[in-house]
Design a protein around this motif. Sequence first.
Motif, PDB file in Angstrom:
ATOM      1  N   GLU A  15      67.398  23.524  67.632  1.00 44.49           N
ATOM      2  CA  GLU A  15      67.842  22.248  68.156  1.00 44.49           C
ATOM      3  C   GLU A  15      69.240  22.105  67.649  1.00 44.49           C
ATOM      4  O   GLU A  15      69.657  22.540  66.399  1.00 44.49           O
ATOM      5  N   LYS A  16      70.341  21.621  68.438  1.00 45.22           N
ATOM      6  CA  LYS A  16      71.615  21.383  67.805  1.00 45.22           C
ATOM      7  C   LYS A  16      71.711  20.078  67.517  1.00 45.22           C
ATOM      8  O   LYS A  16      71.290  19.361  68.212  1.00 45.22           O
TER       9      LYS A  16
ATOM     10  N   ARG B  65      66.624  21.049  74.754  1.00 47.23           N
ATOM     11  CA  ARG B  65      66.405  21.697  76.073  1.00 47.23           C
ATOM     12  C   ARG B  65      65.368  21.051  76.665  1.00 47.23           C
ATOM     13  O   ARG B  65      64.295  21.095  76.035  1.00 47.23           O
ATOM     14  N   PRO B  66      65.386  20.956  77.942  1.00 43.99           N
ATOM     15  CA  PRO B  66      63.825  20.806  78.579  1.00 43.99           C
ATOM     16  C   PRO B  66      63.052  21.738  78.891  1.00 43.99           C
ATOM     17  O   PRO B  66      63.811  22.975  78.738  1.00 43.99           O
TER      18      PRO B  66
END
Length: 113
Positions: free
Chosen positions: A94-95, A109-110
């Motif tokens: 994750e960012k 993101r999905p």
Amino acid sequence: MKRKMGYRWNLRQVMAGHGMFATTDLVGPLAERGVVLSREQVFRLVTQPPQRLSMEIFAALCHIFDCTPNDLIEIEVVNTPVRKAAGGGPRGGEKAAVAPTGRRVAVRRPDLS
């Protein structure tokens, strides 16, 4: 602990030791040595530690007060604690982003199942 170098500017104390108690007392002696500064510039030079100082001014101060650079500046080490973020950072993959409100958020993101 992170070490940072600092310094103490002792011009005010050196002046007092030579009987100069007003910042304007320094304007004339500096001008005699070719350093022309306004009263405001001399006030800042005396009352605030300079970030930058020309060697011409520094040499003139040493000559006026018959002192060495060590008399005007004391080098000191300032220990500053290193701050660590609470709760770690975002999870793997994750960012981290900053929301418009200034809070940290995790952008995910999905799932593409």
